[in-house]
Design a protein around this motif. Structure first.
Motif, mmCIF file in Angstrom:
data_model
loop_
_atom_site.group_PDB
_atom_site.id
_atom_site.type_symbol
_atom_site.label_atom_id
_atom_site.label_comp_id
_atom_site.label_asym_id
_atom_site.label_seq_id
_atom_site.Cartn_x
_atom_site.Cartn_y
_atom_site.Cartn_z
ATOM 1 N N LYS A 92 67.421 91.092 124.184
ATOM 2 C CA LYS A 92 68.605 90.907 123.332
ATOM 3 C C LYS A 92 69.612 92.049 123.527
ATOM 4 O O LYS A 92 70.819 91.820 123.585
ATOM 5 C CB LYS A 92 68.171 90.825 121.872
ATOM 6 C CG LYS A 92 67.355 89.573 121.552
ATOM 7 C CD LYS A 92 66.852 89.596 120.120
ATOM 8 C CE LYS A 92 66.004 88.345 119.834
ATOM 9 N NZ LYS A 92 65.439 88.342 118.467
ATOM 10 N N ASN A 140 69.474 84.803 125.895
ATOM 11 C CA ASN A 140 70.146 85.511 124.801
ATOM 12 C C ASN A 140 71.614 85.823 125.085
ATOM 13 O O ASN A 140 72.288 86.411 124.239
ATOM 14 C CB ASN A 140 69.416 86.818 124.500
ATOM 15 C CG ASN A 140 68.109 86.611 123.775
ATOM 16 O OD1 ASN A 140 68.077 86.449 122.559
ATOM 17 N ND2 ASN A 140 67.012 86.583 124.532
ATOM 18 N N THR A 141 72.120 85.499 126.269
ATOM 19 C CA THR A 141 73.514 85.828 126.591
ATOM 20 C C THR A 141 74.370 84.576 126.658
ATOM 21 O O THR A 141 73.885 83.493 127.014
ATOM 22 C CB THR A 141 73.606 86.588 127.931
ATOM 23 O OG1 THR A 141 74.964 87.002 128.131
ATOM 24 C CG2 THR A 141 73.194 85.726 129.103
#
Length: 702
Positions: free
Chosen positions: A605, A635-636
C-alpha cells in the motif's frame, strides 16, 4: 558569481582566510586558487585536508553556479554512487592536481544544461585521444613527473661575489629583490671604502654612477652598472636556480607535448611551438639540478674548474717527481777538477771552488724546475699568461728537497678562481637571459598539462570502460542500449538494454516501473547502472552504454535495500525520507525492495501511494525493485509497468541461467523453485526425497 575577498565565500571565515593569505602570499593569489577550483593547492595549506578542500570548493561552486551537489544527489545512496564513480575516475589520474580537480565535478540539474553540454564538448577530443594513446607508457611516465613549479627554498650564498651600491634607493630596491640571500649587499659612499671592501671578493658588482672613473687597483675585479637592471644580469643564479629545481617537470612537459604532437593533432600548448620547445630543452640541458652550468656547456669553464679541482694533486705529484729527478741528476753528476783547482782546495781560495759547484747544481736545479713547470702546464692545460703565477710557486734559491712558495700557490688559485667566477658569471648571465623569457611559458605549460591530465584521466576511464557520450533531451526518460554497471569492473559487466519513460517498439513511454525477478538476477545491479548513467550524464561525462538517450532531470533519489523490518521510529524516518518525492522538480527515483520496511500488505500500500505521487509529476521517472508487484498493482490506481528479470533454468554446472536484460510488461518468477530444483539434483538419500517433495509443491502436485 566571483567575490573580491576570501570571506565573501561560504565556508571561509577569518581564521581560514588568514591561513590562505599566509600560505599563498596574498589574498589575490588565494582567490585565484579558489576560483580555479584547485583542490590540490588548497589541500597543501596547513590544517586543510583534501576532504575539507573538496568541501570548500563545492561550496564555492554552489555560490558561483547557484546549485550544490546536494541539490542533485538527494539521498546518501545517490551520493555514494557519485563518490564511487569519482573514485574510479581519480584512479586514472597521474598527478595529485588531477585527482583533486576531478572531485570538483558534480552533476548539474536541467537548468544548467549549458554547463553539461560544455563539458561534453570539452571531453570529446580527450576521449578520442585517450582511446588512441591509452597504451603509451612514455606518456604516463611523463605525466607522473608533472607538478606545480616552485621557487628554490635554500639559496646558496656566494662568498666570492658581492654587490656594492652607491645610493640608498637602489640599495633598498636590491634588498627588496632578496639579492642578499645569494650574496653580500653593501652600500658604499666613496672609492676608498669600495676598495677596502672589494679586496675580500673575487668579483664585485657596483651599482650606481657615483664611483665610476676612479683609479682602482688592477687586481680588483670590478663591474659597474648604472642601475640594478634585470634580475638575470644582477644574480643569474635566481633564474637558473628556479629552472634547476623545476627541471624535471618542465622536461617532462616538453616530452609529453612532443609525444602528443607526434601521435595526433591535439592542440596542447600551441603557444609553445616546436622551435621554442627545442630551445627551452637545450637551455635546460645546459644546467644541472644543483643550479650550476652543466659539464660540457663551455670548455673554458670546464678547464678552469678542472684546474682548481686537480691543482693540489698535480702540484704534489710534480714536486715529488722534480725532487726525484734532481736527486737522480746529482747522483749521476761528476765534477772533474784540474790540478790547480785541487791544490787551491788546500789554500785559502775556496770561493772559486764553491762557485763552480753552485753553477753545476744550479744548472741541474733550473732544468728540473723548468721541466716541472712545463709538466704542470701540460697536465692542467695552462695558458701562457697563467704561467706567470706558476713561476711564483717554485722558489728561486736552491734547496733540496725542492720547496714551493705557498704564497705563490695561493696567488695562482686566486687568479684561476677570478677567471672562473668571471667566466661562470658571463655564461650564467647568457643562460639566465635566455631562460628568463620562458618563465611565463613554462608556468602556462605546466598549468595546461595539469589540466590536460584531468581530462585525459576521464578519457582513459572512458576508453577502459568503453563509455559513450549520451544524447541529452528535455523530456523525462531513459533509453539505454548495451548498458553496463562499472562497479563490476571493465570486463565483467554483462550488457543490458532498457528504457523508462520513452517509447520503444515494446513500451508506451511509461514513466513508473516495477522491476520484478529472480534473486541474484541483477535487479540491484540494474539500479546501480541507472544511477551511474544519471550521475555521469549530468556531469557532462560519457556513460557505460553502447548508446544512451537521457532526459535532463533535477534530482536523483536512490534508496537502497532495507536490512530487515524496521522499528517504529526507523519506519517513520524512512517514510519521511520518501516525502521528498512530492516536490514539483523533475526527478529520477530508484528504489530497491522497499517492502522490507514492514509487513508485505502494508508495504504494498505504501509503495502504491509513492508510485501514484510520482505518476502525478510529468517530470518524474521511477524504477522500484519489488517482489510484491502483484499486490502493489492491486493497490494503485495509476498506470504502472511491470518488467521482469527471469532465470531460464540451470546450466550444466547447476548455476542459474539469467537473462540480465529485463523483459517489458512481464512479471518474472522468483528463484525459489530453481534453488529447490538445484538442491534436489545435488543431494541423495533422505535429503533428496525431502527436496523433491518441496519441488512438487512448486509444480502444483500433491
Amino acid at each position: 558569481m566571483h567575490v573580491s575577498e576570501l570571506t565573501g565565500y561560504p565556508g571561509i571565515g577569518e581564521k581560514i582566510a588568514a591561513k590562505l593569505v599566509e600560505h599563498f602570499g596574498s589574498e589575490e593569489q588565494a582567490l585565484e586558487v579558489l576560483n580555479k577550483r584547485d583542490v590540490a593547492s588548497l589541500a597543501e595549506v596547513p590544517g586543510i585536508s583534501e576532504k575539507y578542500a573538496v568541501s570548500i570548493i563545492h561550496q564555492i561552486i554552489a555560490h558561483q553556479d547557484g546549485v550544490s551537489i546536494d541539490d542533485f544527489l538527494q539521498t546518501p545512496e545517490a551520493m555514494n554512487v557519485y563518490e564511487r564513480v569519482i573514485g574510479l575516475i581519480r584512479s586514472y589520474s597521474h598527478t595529485q592536481y588531477s585527482r583533486s580537480r576531478i572531485s570538483t565535478y558534480i552533476p548539474f540539474p536541467s537548468a544548467k544544461a549549458e554547463k553539461i553540454k560544455a563539458t561534453q564538448v570539452l571531453l570529446k577530443d580527450y576521449v578520442t585521444l585517450a582511446s588512441r594513446l591509452s597504451r603509451e607508457a612514455a606518456l604516463d611516465l611523463s605525466l607522473k613527473k608533472i607538478r606545480y613549479l616552485k621557487r628554490p627554498v635554500n639559496a646558496q650564498k656566494s662568498r666570492d661575489r658581492a654587490v656594492f651600491v652607491d645610493n640608498k634607493k637602489d640599495y633598498e630596491k636590491i634588498l627588496s629583490l632578496q639579492i642578499d640571500r645569494y650574496m653580500e649587499v653593501n652600500q658604499v659612499s666613496n672609492p676608498g671604502e669600495l676598495v677596502d671592501l672589494a679586496r675580500g671578493y673575487a668579483q664585485v658588482l657596483v651599482v650606481g654612477s657615483k664611483l665610476t672613473g676612479a683609479d682602482y687597483p688592477e687586481e680588483l675585479s670590478l663591474e659597474f652598472a648604472d642601475n640594478p637592471g634585470d634580475l638575470w644580469w644582477l644574480v643569474p643564479e635566481i633564474t637558473i636556480g628556479y629552472f634547476a629545481v623545476n627541471k624535471e617537470p618542465i622536461e617532462a612537459a616538453i616530452e609529453l607535448i612532443r609525444l602528443i604532437r607526434s601521435k595526433s593533432d591535439f592542440p596542447l600548448c600551441q603557444y609553445a611551438d616546436d622551435a621554442k620547445l627545442s630551445e627551452l630543452s637545450t637551455e635546460l640541458a645546459n644546467i644541472s639540478p644543483d643550479g650550476e652550468l652543466a659539464l660540457g656547456v663551455d670548455q673554458e669553464l670546464d678547464r678552469l674548474k678542472d684546474i682548481l679541482k686537480r691543482f693540489n694533486e698535480v702540484l704534489q705529484a710534480t714536486l715529488k717527481k722534480a725532487n726525484a729527478d734532481l736527486s737522480e741528476r746529482m747522483e749521476k753528476n761528476t765534477v772533474t777538477l784540474k790540478g790547480s783547482q785541487l791544490l787551491n782546495m788546500f789554500g785559502s781560495n775556496t770561493e772559486s771552488l764553491k762557485s763552480m759547484l753552485e753553477k753545476e747544481v744550479a744548472k741541474n736545479y733550473a732544468e728540473v724546475v723548468a721541466e716541472a713547470k712545463e709538466s704542470m702546464k701540460n697536465e692542467l692545460q695552462l695558458k701562457p699568461f697563467e704561467m706567470q703565477h706558476v713561476d711564483l710557486i717554485f722558489k728561486d734559491e736552491i734547496v733540496y728537497p725542492i720547496e714551493i712558495n705557498y704564497r705563490g700557490t695561493e696567488s695562482f688559485r686566486n687568479a684561476i678562481n677570478r677567471q672562473l667566477i668571471k667566466r661562470s658569471l658571463d655564461m650564467k648571465r647568457a643562460s639566465a637571459k635566455r631562460l628568463a623569457k620562458y618563465e611565463t611559458v613554462c608556468k602556462d605549460m605546466i598549468r595546461d598539462v595539469l589540466e590536460f591530465d584531468t581530462y585525459y584521466a576521464i578519457g582513459l576511464f572512458s576508453a577502459d570502460y568503453a563509455l559513450k557520450m549520451p544524447k541529452m533531451t528535455k523530456k523525462a526518460g531513459i533509453t539505454i542500449t548495451g548498458g553496463r554497471n562499472i562497479f563490476l569492473g571493465a570486463q565483467k559487466a554483462e550488457p543490458v538494454s532498457y528504457a523508462v519513460g520513452t517509447k520503444t517498439p515494446e513500451t508506451k513511454g511509461e514513466r513508473i516501473v516495477l522491476l520484478s525477478g529472480v534473486n541474484s538476477g541483477g535487479k540491484t545491479t540494474m539500479l546501480d547502472m541507472l544511477a551511474q548513467i544519471i550521475v555521469l550524464s549530468h556531469m557532462g561525462f560519457p556513460v557505460p552504454a553502447d548508446s544512451a538517450e537521457i532526459g535532463l532531470t533535477d534530482q536523483l533519489l536512490y534508496f537502497s535495500k532495507s536490512k530487515g523490518t524496521l522499528t517504529a521510529g526507523a519506519f517513520e524516518t524512512t517514510i519521511k525520507d520518501f516525502a521528498r518525492v512530492i516536490s514539483d522538480s523533475n526527478k529520477v527515483v530508484l528504489v530497491d525492495e522497499l517492502e522490507s520496511i514492514t509487513e508485505p500488505g502494508a508495504s504494498a500500500k505504501i509503495i502504491a501511494g509513492i508510485l501514484e505521487t510520482l505518476h502525478d509529476n510529468d517530470g518524474s521517472i521511477a524504477v522500484f525493485v519489488s517482489h510484491l508487484a502483484e499486490q502493489i498493482l492491486e493497490n494503485t490506481q495509476c498506470a504502472v509497468r511491470v518488467d521482469g528479470i527471469e532465470a531460464k533454468g540451470l546450466d550444466q554446472n547447476l548455476n542459474l541461467i539469467v537473462d540480465r536484460t529485463p523483459r517489458y510488461n512481464y512479471l518474472a518468477k522468483s528463484t525459489p523453485e530453481l534453488i529447490v530444483e538445484r538442491l534436489t539434483r545435488t543431494s541423495d538419500g533422505g535429503q533428496k526425497e525431502f527436496y523433491s517433495r518441496l519441488l512438487q509443491k512448486f509444480k502444483g502436485k500433491k
